[in-house]
Write an enzyme that holds these catalytic residues in place. Structure first.
Site, mmCIF file in Angstrom:
data_model
loop_
_atom_site.group_PDB
_atom_site.id
_atom_site.type_symbol
_atom_site.label_atom_id
_atom_site.label_comp_id
_atom_site.label_asym_id
_atom_site.label_seq_id
_atom_site.Cartn_x
_atom_site.Cartn_y
_atom_site.Cartn_z
ATOM 1 N N PRO A 1 5.591 9.326 -1.815
ATOM 2 C CA PRO A 1 5.019 8.251 -1.013
ATOM 3 C C PRO A 1 6.057 7.239 -0.563
ATOM 4 O O PRO A 1 6.946 6.878 -1.315
ATOM 5 C CB PRO A 1 4.014 7.601 -1.960
ATOM 6 N N GLU A 2 5.919 6.788 0.671
ATOM 7 C CA GLU A 2 6.828 5.769 1.190
ATOM 8 C C GLU A 2 6.083 4.446 1.242
ATOM 9 O O GLU A 2 4.919 4.351 0.866
ATOM 10 C CB GLU A 2 7.351 6.217 2.547
ATOM 11 N N LYS B 1 7.727 -0.067 -2.789
ATOM 12 C CA LYS B 1 6.966 1.071 -3.281
ATOM 13 C C LYS B 1 6.333 0.787 -4.645
ATOM 14 O O LYS B 1 5.857 1.692 -5.309
ATOM 15 C CB LYS B 1 7.864 2.312 -3.330
ATOM 16 N N ASN C 1 12.243 8.929 2.350
ATOM 17 C CA ASN C 1 13.046 9.968 2.996
ATOM 18 C C ASN C 1 12.620 10.273 4.430
ATOM 19 O O ASN C 1 13.454 10.557 5.284
ATOM 20 C CB ASN C 1 12.975 11.234 2.145
ATOM 21 N N ARG D 1 16.690 12.940 -1.764
ATOM 22 C CA ARG D 1 18.013 13.544 -1.678
ATOM 23 C C ARG D 1 18.262 14.307 -0.383
ATOM 24 O O ARG D 1 19.355 14.267 0.148
ATOM 25 C CB ARG D 1 18.243 14.471 -2.870
#
Ligand SMILES: [Zn+2]
Length: 296
Positions: free
Chosen positions: A40-41, A89, A201, A286
């Site tokens: 989740p962002e 977050k 990401n 990543r």
């Protein structure tokens, strides 16, 4: 450029009404079953906060069940929840007794809100249940669960940079923090919640694509950093009410993003195969995606 302006249709939601199903951190799966993302962002956490707020705020807790060792004996029953807010977050649920329940979804966490009388399912995955006379909020696989005095919240979230969806959003401060380490690859710097809080990401990859910037470019060599920060904020803002992330303006499955999750497929602008590679140490972010032709 048509960026995230249209409403979302026909998209598998990752979060539902407070009285609905799972408010999952997991993003939609495409028609092929491909997992678009799992973390989740800031926008998803913002929406989760709103759902929890709707179910808990203004109501007295009749039961709390902390299934983490450190707080296994904690009991917040009798306290009235005043609000749930997001900070980047992180989720903060505050009570009138001056206590804050601090949680973080991390990789796999989610919240589900169900009627209070219903038996909670998925027992081994439950980390926390907060119950009032109407609803129960059930936290699954939460990465952080702790109780702290509201007055000491800074201990939990004080390290965060300006929150892109927060009332205190401060783009100039975010830029200042990003520039403080000019040699750092911009893809890493944007994910570092100490610089600015809320970008995960997907937003990282999409913002860099839309600005034509290579994720490995040092922050100090990025022109238009302020515009990049502004774009990232607008992308989160445009998506925060919906279940899922769209940066292309297309609501069709498989067309939601420019580069994120599209490794090996042709760039939507130039046709060059989109590349992916590990970048940085952040376990939640990543893999980065970029077009080697459009981004430099
Ligand atoms: Zn391209």
């Amino acid at each position: 450029m048509n960026v995230a302006t249209r409403p979302l249709l026909g998209h598998q939601p990752h979060i539902h009404e407070p009285w609905g199903r799972e408010a999952s951190g997991q993003r939609a799966r495409g028609g092929s079953g491909r997992r678009l993302a799992g973390v989740p962002e800031g926008d998803a956490v913002w929406l989760t906060a709103r759902r929890l707020h709707a179910a808990l705020a203004g109501r007295v807790l009749t039961r709390s069940d902390f299934r983490v060792p450190r707080f296994a004996t904690a009991d917040l029953s009798g306290q009235q929840v005043t609000e749930t807010v997001s900070r980047g977050k992180h989720l903060l649920t505050r009570t009138d007794a001056g206590m804050t329940v601090h949680t973080h979804l991390r990789m796999d966490g989610s919240w589900r809100v169900r009627p209070a009388a219903e038996r909670a399912s998925g027992g081994h995955r439950i980390r926390l249940i907060l119950v009032n006379d109407t609803w129960q909020a059930i936290g699954y696989l939460l990465g952080i669960v702790e109780i702290l005095p509201t007055a000491a919240e800074q201990r939990a979230v004080g390290h965060l940079g300006p929150d892109l969806l927060g009332p205190d959003w401060d783009p100039a401060e975010a830029e200042r923090r990003l520039r403080a380490d000019p040699a750092r690859p911009v893809g890493e710097a944007l994910l570092d919640q100490r610089n600015l809080a809320g970008i995960g990401n997907i937003y990282k990859a999409e913002t860099l694509f839309l600005r034509g910037v290579d994720p490995w470019r040092p922050v100090g060599e990025v022109t238009g950093l302020a515009a990049m920060i502004g774009l990232a904020q607008r992308l989160l803002e445009a998506n925060k009410e919906r279940a899922g992330i769209i940066t292309t303006g297309s609501t069709r499955r498989g067309e939601e993003t420019w580069v994120y999750g599209r490794a090996g497929r042709p760039c939507r602008r130039c046709g060059t195969p989109v590349r992916s590679a590990d970048q940085g140490r952040d376990p939640e972010g990543r893999i980065t995606y970029w077009c080697p032709s459009c981004q430099s």
